[in-house]
Design a protein around this motif. Structure first.
Motif, PDB file in Angstrom:
ATOM      1  N   ILE A  69       0.772  -1.078  -0.011  1.00 21.87           N
ATOM      2  CA  ILE A  69      -0.090   0.223   0.017  1.00 21.87           C
ATOM      3  C   ILE A  69       1.037   1.450  -0.078  1.00 21.87           C
ATOM      4  N   SER A  70       1.832   1.318   0.869  1.00 23.70           N
ATOM      5  CA  SER A  70       2.881   2.474   0.892  1.00 23.70           C
ATOM      6  C   SER A  70       3.516   2.691  -0.506  1.00 23.70           C
ATOM      7  N   MET A  71       3.478   1.893  -1.431  1.00 21.68           N
ATOM      8  CA  MET A  71       4.225   2.109  -2.706  1.00 21.68           C
ATOM      9  C   MET A  71       3.075   2.871  -3.785  1.00 21.68           C
ATOM     10  N   LEU A  72       1.959   2.852  -3.278  1.00 22.57           N
ATOM     11  CA  LEU A  72       0.849   3.337  -4.128  1.00 22.57           C
ATOM     12  C   LEU A  72       0.424   4.893  -3.964  1.00 22.57           C
ATOM     13  N   ALA A  73       0.416   5.850  -4.840  1.00 23.41           N
ATOM     14  CA  ALA A  73      -0.245   7.049  -4.676  1.00 23.41           C
ATOM     15  C   ALA A  73      -1.378   7.038  -4.263  1.00 23.41           C
ATOM     16  N   GLU A  74      -1.962   7.997  -3.575  1.00 25.46           N
ATOM     17  CA  GLU A  74      -3.308   8.183  -2.976  1.00 25.46           C
ATOM     18  C   GLU A  74      -4.539   7.846  -4.006  1.00 25.46           C
ATOM     19  N   PRO A  75      -4.274   8.383  -5.032  1.00 21.18           N
ATOM     20  CA  PRO A  75      -5.517   7.815  -6.202  1.00 21.18           C
ATOM     21  C   PRO A  75      -5.513   6.519  -6.474  1.00 21.18           C
ATOM     22  N   ASP A  76      -4.397   5.673  -6.345  1.00 18.37           N
ATOM     23  CA  ASP A  76      -4.260   4.185  -6.653  1.00 18.37           C
ATOM     24  C   ASP A  76      -4.828   3.561  -5.188  1.00 18.37           C
ATOM     25  N   ARG A  77      -4.489   4.194  -4.088  1.00 18.40           N
ATOM     26  CA  ARG A  77      -4.922   3.457  -2.946  1.00 18.40           C
ATOM     27  C   ARG A  77      -6.571   3.618  -2.826  1.00 18.40           C
ATOM     28  N   ARG A  82     -11.832   0.869  -3.290  1.00 17.66           N
ATOM     29  CA  ARG A  82     -13.020   0.790  -4.094  1.00 17.66           C
ATOM     30  C   ARG A  82     -13.266  -0.697  -4.726  1.00 17.66           C
ATOM     31  N   GLU A  83     -12.167  -1.199  -5.334  1.00 18.18           N
ATOM     32  CA  GLU A  83     -11.955  -2.429  -5.706  1.00 18.18           C
ATOM     33  C   GLU A  83     -12.060  -3.752  -4.711  1.00 18.18           C
ATOM     34  N   SER A  84     -11.531  -3.492  -3.873  1.00 12.73           N
ATOM     35  CA  SER A  84     -11.122  -4.746  -3.219  1.00 12.73           C
ATOM     36  C   SER A  84     -11.574  -4.651  -1.611  1.00 12.73           C
ATOM     37  N   LEU A  85     -12.042  -3.426  -0.817  1.00 10.41           N
ATOM     38  CA  LEU A  85     -12.554  -3.472   0.419  1.00 10.41           C
ATOM     39  C   LEU A  85     -13.801  -3.022   0.499  1.00 10.41           C
ATOM     40  N   GLY A  86     -14.395  -3.600   1.603  1.00 13.28           N
ATOM     41  CA  GLY A  86     -15.601  -3.136   2.232  1.00 13.28           C
ATOM     42  C   GLY A  86     -15.207  -2.709   3.836  1.00 13.28           C
ATOM     43  N   LEU A  87     -15.989  -1.296   4.131  1.00 12.78           N
ATOM     44  CA  LEU A  87     -15.673  -0.886   5.367  1.00 12.78           C
ATOM     45  C   LEU A  87     -17.013  -0.952   6.189  1.00 12.78           C
ATOM     46  N   VAL A  88     -17.028  -1.332   7.411  1.00 13.77           N
ATOM     47  CA  VAL A  88     -18.154  -1.010   8.219  1.00 13.77           C
ATOM     48  C   VAL A  88     -17.803  -0.474   9.633  1.00 13.77           C
ATOM     49  N   PHE A  89     -18.390   0.443   9.946  1.00  9.65           N
ATOM     50  CA  PHE A  89     -18.071   1.271  11.375  1.00  9.65           C
ATOM     51  C   PHE A  89     -19.198   1.068  12.386  1.00  9.65           C
ATOM     52  N   GLN A  90     -18.712   1.499  13.546  1.00  3.95           N
ATOM     53  CA  GLN A  90     -19.589   1.711  14.689  1.00  3.95           C
ATOM     54  C   GLN A  90     -20.851   2.552  14.307  1.00  3.95           C
ATOM     55  N   GLN A  91     -20.436   3.611  13.696  1.00  2.00           N
ATOM     56  CA  GLN A  91     -21.439   4.678  13.071  1.00  2.00           C
ATOM     57  C   GLN A  91     -21.730   4.249  11.701  1.00  2.00           C
ATOM     58  N   PHE A  92     -23.137   4.390  11.394  1.00  2.00           N
ATOM     59  CA  PHE A  92     -23.453   3.697  10.295  1.00  2.00           C
ATOM     60  C   PHE A  92     -23.047   4.375   9.047  1.00  2.00           C
ATOM     61  N   HIS A  93     -22.850   5.443   8.937  1.00  2.00           N
ATOM     62  CA  HIS A  93     -22.350   6.642   7.801  1.00  2.00           C
ATOM     63  C   HIS A  93     -23.182   6.222   6.546  1.00  2.00           C
ATOM     64  N   LEU A  94     -24.636   5.972   6.896  1.00  2.00           N
ATOM     65  CA  LEU A  94     -25.401   5.806   5.657  1.00  2.00           C
ATOM     66  C   LEU A  94     -25.697   7.440   4.937  1.00  2.00           C
ATOM     67  N   VAL A  95     -26.254   7.390   3.627  1.00  2.00           N
ATOM     68  CA  VAL A  95     -26.597   8.673   3.207  1.00  2.00           C
ATOM     69  C   VAL A  95     -27.867   8.914   3.416  1.00  2.00           C
ATOM     70  N   PRO A  96     -28.155   9.880   4.123  1.00  2.52           N
ATOM     71  CA  PRO A  96     -29.542  10.218   4.635  1.00  2.52           C
ATOM     72  C   PRO A  96     -30.466  10.434   3.597  1.00  2.52           C
ATOM     73  N   SER A  97     -29.955  11.037   2.517  1.00  6.29           N
ATOM     74  CA  SER A  97     -30.980  11.498   1.216  1.00  6.29           C
ATOM     75  C   SER A  97     -31.189  10.469   0.339  1.00  6.29           C
ATOM     76  N   LEU A  98     -30.660   9.109   0.545  1.00  4.86           N
ATOM     77  CA  LEU A  98     -30.724   8.000  -0.164  1.00  4.86           C
ATOM     78  C   LEU A  98     -31.546   6.956   0.436  1.00  4.86           C
ATOM     79  N   ASN A  99     -32.556   6.427  -0.273  1.00  2.92           N
ATOM     80  CA  ASN A  99     -33.319   5.367   0.480  1.00  2.92           C
ATOM     81  C   ASN A  99     -32.436   4.095   0.452  1.00  2.92           C
TER      82      ASN A  99
END
Length: 227
Positions: A69-77, A82-99
């Motif tokens: 990861i440290s060899m990648l520029a921020e756009p590549d990270r 987007r391509e390899s990770l899913g993230l779930v947090f204690q706070q839900f971080h849902l988009v309130p304007s989306l159903n």
């Protein structure tokens, strides 16, 4: 799938550098579930941010799917997240304007991997059938967390990172959500890393490590401790 090799991380304070991680070694294999336990302030969230490429180590190397990861520029990270990770947090971080259904589709669309059949299956498995047009504020806490899990798994990521994913839920709801999380991770074929302070959350996972004094140690036996 995920590898930490002698990772060090410190933060500047008025009193001087504060060492958080001091030579962490960790391996998570494809399809495996791992709990990382530790007290508040032990560096669990720091480790998770490094795993996601949201921060970089001071020394050592973090590899995700074989890429340093440290060899990648921020756009590549960002692309790798987007391509390899899913993230779930204690706070839900849902988009309130989306159903419900649009929140669920969001991550898959960003990854360019939306699949209508998998989305429909997720809605059913998440217990959200009939609620597709509701907005986050119209859902219970347990429903919102299930939706957050479904959104993270919608693109079928290679690795799901979860930071205290049941911390805001009552015990019964937390057990239900955790069981659902494990089942859906299995269905998606993802590896799972859960950061938690709770032996109850860690118990069902394949392995357990404890983070203490900047290092990780095998804590698999703690999986059988009472909650």
């Amino acid at each position: 799938m995920l590898e930490f090799c002698q990772v060090h991380k410190a933060y500047a304070t008025p009193q001087g550098p504060l060492s958080v991680l001091a030579g962490v070694d960790l391996i998570l294999h494809a399809g495996e579930s791992l709990a990382l336990m530790g007290e508040s302030g032990s560096g669990k969230s720091t480790l998770l941010h490094l795993a996601a490429g949201l921060d970089l180590p001071d020394a050592g190397e973090v590899r995700l799917a074989g890429r340093a990861i440290s060899m990648l520029a921020e756009p590549d990270r960002a692309r790798l997240r987007r391509e390899s990770l899913g993230l779930v947090f204690q706070q839900f971080h849902l988009v309130p304007s989306l159903n419900v259904v649009d929140n669920l589709r969001l991550q898959a669309r960003l990854a360019g991997r939306e699949n209508a059949a998998w989305t429909a299956r997720l809605i059913e498995r998440l217990g959200l059938a009939g609620l597709e047009k509701r907005y986050p504020e119209q859902l219970s806490g347990g429903q919102q967390q299930r939706l957050a899990i479904g959104r993270a798994l919608a693109p079928r990521p290679a690795l799901l990172l979860a930071d205290e994913p049941t911390g805001n839920l009552d015990e019964t709801t937390a057990d239900e959500v955790l069981a659902l999380l494990q089942a859906l991770v299995h269905d998606a074929g993802s590896a799972l890393l859960v950061v938690t302070h709770s032996p109850r959350v860690a118990a069902p996972l394949d392995r357990c490590l404890r983070l203490s004094h900047g290092r990780v140690n095998d804590a698999t036996r703690e999986r059988h401790d009472p909650a």
